[in-house]
Write a protein that holds these residues in place. Sequence first.
Motif, PDB file in Angstrom:
ATOM      1  N   ASP A 137       0.826  -1.216   0.000  1.00 36.23           N
ATOM      2  CA  ASP A 137       0.000   0.000   0.000  1.00 36.23           C
ATOM      3  C   ASP A 137       0.857   1.262   0.000  1.00 36.23           C
ATOM      4  O   ASP A 137       0.530   2.253  -0.676  1.00 36.23           O
ATOM      5  CB  ASP A 137      -0.943   0.011   1.199  1.00 36.23           C
ATOM      6  CG  ASP A 137      -2.099  -0.971   1.038  1.00 36.23           C
ATOM      7  OD1 ASP A 137      -2.516  -1.195  -0.109  1.00 36.23           O
ATOM      8  OD2 ASP A 137      -2.571  -1.501   2.057  1.00 36.23           O
ATOM      9  N   ARG A 138       1.942   1.250   0.746  1.00 36.79           N
ATOM     10  CA  ARG A 138       2.802   2.439   0.808  1.00 36.79           C
ATOM     11  C   ARG A 138       3.463   2.700  -0.543  1.00 36.79           C
ATOM     12  O   ARG A 138       3.589   3.854  -0.970  1.00 36.79           O
ATOM     13  CB  ARG A 138       3.853   2.262   1.909  1.00 36.79           C
ATOM     14  CG  ARG A 138       3.259   2.335   3.310  1.00 36.79           C
ATOM     15  CD  ARG A 138       4.269   2.013   4.386  1.00 36.79           C
ATOM     16  NE  ARG A 138       3.638   1.987   5.707  1.00 36.79           N
ATOM     17  CZ  ARG A 138       4.273   1.700   6.835  1.00 36.79           C
ATOM     18  NH1 ARG A 138       5.578   1.433   6.805  1.00 36.79           N
ATOM     19  NH2 ARG A 138       3.623   1.687   7.987  1.00 36.79           N
ATOM     20  N   LEU A 139       3.897   1.629  -1.209  1.00 34.58           N
ATOM     21  CA  LEU A 139       4.455   1.804  -2.550  1.00 34.58           C
ATOM     22  C   LEU A 139       3.383   2.299  -3.507  1.00 34.58           C
ATOM     23  O   LEU A 139       3.626   3.213  -4.308  1.00 34.58           O
ATOM     24  CB  LEU A 139       5.035   0.483  -3.062  1.00 34.58           C
ATOM     25  CG  LEU A 139       5.528   0.498  -4.519  1.00 34.58           C
ATOM     26  CD1 LEU A 139       6.655   1.521  -4.691  1.00 34.58           C
ATOM     27  CD2 LEU A 139       5.997  -0.893  -4.945  1.00 34.58           C
ATOM     28  N   GLY A 140       2.199   1.724  -3.417  1.00 36.42           N
ATOM     29  CA  GLY A 140       1.111   2.114  -4.303  1.00 36.42           C
ATOM     30  C   GLY A 140       0.726   3.577  -4.162  1.00 36.42           C
ATOM     31  O   GLY A 140       0.494   4.274  -5.160  1.00 36.42           O
ATOM     32  N   VAL A 141       0.662   4.067  -2.925  1.00 38.02           N
ATOM     33  CA  VAL A 141       0.317   5.468  -2.686  1.00 38.02           C
ATOM     34  C   VAL A 141       1.383   6.383  -3.294  1.00 38.02           C
ATOM     35  O   VAL A 141       1.078   7.416  -3.903  1.00 38.02           O
ATOM     36  CB  VAL A 141       0.153   5.747  -1.179  1.00 38.02           C
ATOM     37  CG1 VAL A 141       0.049   7.247  -0.910  1.00 38.02           C
ATOM     38  CG2 VAL A 141      -1.091   5.038  -0.647  1.00 38.02           C
ATOM     39  N   LYS A 142       2.658   5.981  -3.168  1.00 38.50           N
ATOM     40  CA  LYS A 142       3.739   6.779  -3.757  1.00 38.50           C
ATOM     41  C   LYS A 142       3.686   6.765  -5.282  1.00 38.50           C
ATOM     42  O   LYS A 142       4.183   7.690  -5.937  1.00 38.50           O
ATOM     43  CB  LYS A 142       5.089   6.257  -3.272  1.00 38.50           C
ATOM     44  CG  LYS A 142       5.360   6.590  -1.809  1.00 38.50           C
ATOM     45  CD  LYS A 142       6.702   6.088  -1.345  1.00 38.50           C
ATOM     46  CE  LYS A 142       6.925   6.482   0.117  1.00 38.50           C
ATOM     47  NZ  LYS A 142       8.216   5.966   0.637  1.00 38.50           N
ATOM     48  N   LEU A 143       3.086   5.718  -5.836  1.00 38.59           N
ATOM     49  CA  LEU A 143       2.925   5.650  -7.291  1.00 38.59           C
ATOM     50  C   LEU A 143       1.600   6.265  -7.730  1.00 38.59           C
ATOM     51  O   LEU A 143       1.191   6.113  -8.875  1.00 38.59           O
ATOM     52  CB  LEU A 143       3.006   4.188  -7.757  1.00 38.59           C
ATOM     53  CG  LEU A 143       4.373   3.503  -7.596  1.00 38.59           C
ATOM     54  CD1 LEU A 143       4.295   2.036  -8.023  1.00 38.59           C
ATOM     55  CD2 LEU A 143       5.457   4.230  -8.391  1.00 38.59           C
ATOM     56  N   SER A 144       0.919   6.929  -6.778  1.00 40.76           N
ATOM     57  CA  SER A 144      -0.325   7.687  -7.037  1.00 40.76           C
ATOM     58  C   SER A 144      -1.553   6.803  -7.285  1.00 40.76           C
ATOM     59  O   SER A 144      -2.500   7.226  -7.958  1.00 40.76           O
ATOM     60  CB  SER A 144      -0.128   8.642  -8.233  1.00 40.76           C
ATOM     61  OG  SER A 144       0.907   9.572  -7.954  1.00 40.76           O
ATOM     62  N   TYR A 145      -1.569   5.585  -6.731  1.00 41.73           N
ATOM     63  CA  TYR A 145      -2.754   4.733  -6.819  1.00 41.73           C
ATOM     64  C   TYR A 145      -3.646   4.986  -5.613  1.00 41.73           C
ATOM     65  O   TYR A 145      -3.181   5.403  -4.558  1.00 41.73           O
ATOM     66  CB  TYR A 145      -2.364   3.253  -6.866  1.00 41.73           C
ATOM     67  CG  TYR A 145      -1.624   2.858  -8.114  1.00 41.73           C
ATOM     68  CD1 TYR A 145      -2.221   2.982  -9.366  1.00 41.73           C
ATOM     69  CD2 TYR A 145      -0.326   2.353  -8.053  1.00 41.73           C
ATOM     70  CE1 TYR A 145      -1.538   2.620 -10.513  1.00 41.73           C
ATOM     71  CE2 TYR A 145       0.365   1.988  -9.188  1.00 41.73           C
ATOM     72  CZ  TYR A 145      -0.249   2.130 -10.416  1.00 41.73           C
ATOM     73  OH  TYR A 145       0.425   1.782 -11.559  1.00 41.73           O
ATOM     74  N   ASN A 146      -4.939   4.703  -5.763  1.00 45.42           N
ATOM     75  CA  ASN A 146      -5.874   4.843  -4.656  1.00 45.42           C
ATOM     76  C   ASN A 146      -5.701   3.699  -3.671  1.00 45.42           C
ATOM     77  O   ASN A 146      -5.475   2.553  -4.057  1.00 45.42           O
ATOM     78  CB  ASN A 146      -7.320   4.865  -5.160  1.00 45.42           C
ATOM     79  CG  ASN A 146      -7.643   6.126  -5.925  1.00 45.42           C
ATOM     80  OD1 ASN A 146      -7.050   7.170  -5.708  1.00 45.42           O
ATOM     81  ND2 ASN A 146      -8.591   6.034  -6.842  1.00 45.42           N
ATOM     82  N   PHE A 147      -5.829   4.024  -2.395  1.00 45.57           N
ATOM     83  CA  PHE A 147      -5.733   3.024  -1.320  1.00 45.57           C
ATOM     84  C   PHE A 147      -7.055   2.254  -1.225  1.00 45.57           C
ATOM     85  O   PHE A 147      -8.121   2.860  -1.349  1.00 45.57           O
ATOM     86  CB  PHE A 147      -5.451   3.757   0.000  1.00 45.57           C
ATOM     87  CG  PHE A 147      -5.248   2.859   1.174  1.00 45.57           C
ATOM     88  CD1 PHE A 147      -3.981   2.496   1.576  1.00 45.57           C
ATOM     89  CD2 PHE A 147      -6.331   2.373   1.892  1.00 45.57           C
ATOM     90  CE1 PHE A 147      -3.794   1.680   2.682  1.00 45.57           C
ATOM     91  CE2 PHE A 147      -6.152   1.552   2.989  1.00 45.57           C
ATOM     92  CZ  PHE A 147      -4.889   1.207   3.378  1.00 45.57           C
TER      93      PHE A 147
END
Length: 326
Positions: free
Chosen positions: A180-190
Motif C-alpha cells: 500500500d505504501r508503494l502504491g500510494v507513492k505511485l499515485s494509486y488509490n488506497f
Amino acid sequence: MKSTRDNIVIGIDTSCYTTSIAAISLNKEIIFNEKIMLNVDTNSKGLRQSEAVFKHVSNIGQISENIAEKLRDYNIVGVCASEKPRPIKGSYMPVFTVGLNIGKLLSSTHNCPFFKTSHQENHIESSLLGKNLLDKNRFIAVHMSGGTTEIVLVNKGKCGKYEFEIIGGTKDVSFGQLIDRLGVKLSYNFPCGKYIDENALKSDIKIENGLKTSVKDGYMNLSGLENQLNKIMENNDNIDKYYLSKLLMDTIVRCMLKSLKYLCEKYEAYEVVFAGGVSASKYISKNLTQKLKKYNVKAYFTESHLATDNAVGCALIGIENLNLGE
C-alpha cells in the motif's frame, strides 16, 4: 413452510476496510457473500478506527437492503461474527464491535445461537473451503493482509476446534503495508494491492539482483525493504513502475519461501494454506506455488473473493459450532 434444507448460518465480519455478511447452508453451500469496502479518501493511507466504525454502520444498512429479499427464503439457525483480529489474549480493534453487536441482535431476533470467532480464523476457514488437504488436522496457514503477516501452525484439538500457534511472520510492518505504501507513492488509490499485482505481472524485466531480505527462523524484518525501495525511487526520476512493483512482489515471494522452507521442515508439515487479501495476488500465488513445489511443499491458494475480506469463514465456523452442539 420452509424445510430444514433451507436452514442457513449467517457470518458477519467488520474488518478495518470491509463490511462483510455471508450466508452458508448447512451443507456448506454459499447462499450469498455480500461485502462493501469502506471508502478511503484519495491519497490517504488508511482510516482511523472511529471513521471505520461509522462507515461500517452505514454499510450494514446498505447490505441489509441487498439481502432482505434473499433471507425470506431461508431459516436462520445460527449467527457467527468476528469479535477481534486474532485468537490471542488482548487482541482488540473497535471496528469488530459493529459486527459483533449486529450479530447478537440478529441471533436474538431469530431466536438462534450466537457464536464468536476472530478475523484471522475467519480468513483461514474460508480459504479451506473446497480444499482437499491430505491432513486437515495439522497444517501451516499464512495470513497475509493489510495489517498482518503471520504464519501459524494449525492443529485440530480434541474438541474438534482448530488451535493456533504463531510460528513465524513479520516483526515490523506487514506485506500489505509495504504494498500500500508503494502504491500510494505511485499515485494509486488506497488500498493498492490490485494495482501493484497487475504491474508486476506486466513487467518482463528479469530481476537479477533483488532487494536484500532479513529472514531468520521463520521471522522477517521488512522495514529495511521499504527503505531500499525509497532509495531506488529517490535516485531514479523515471523508474519503471511495473519493474518497481515486480521488485517488491518478487521480494515478498523470496521472504515467504525462506520462512516456509525452514518452518515446514522444522514442524514436519508440508501443506500450506494462504489467507488474507495479499494472498489474492496472482503474481505471488503463481511464483510461490512453483518455488515451494521444489521443496515438496503443497501450497493452497484460494479464489480472490474468498482470499480478500469476507464473512464466509465466520458462517462456516458457526456451522462447525452447531455440529459440535455448542
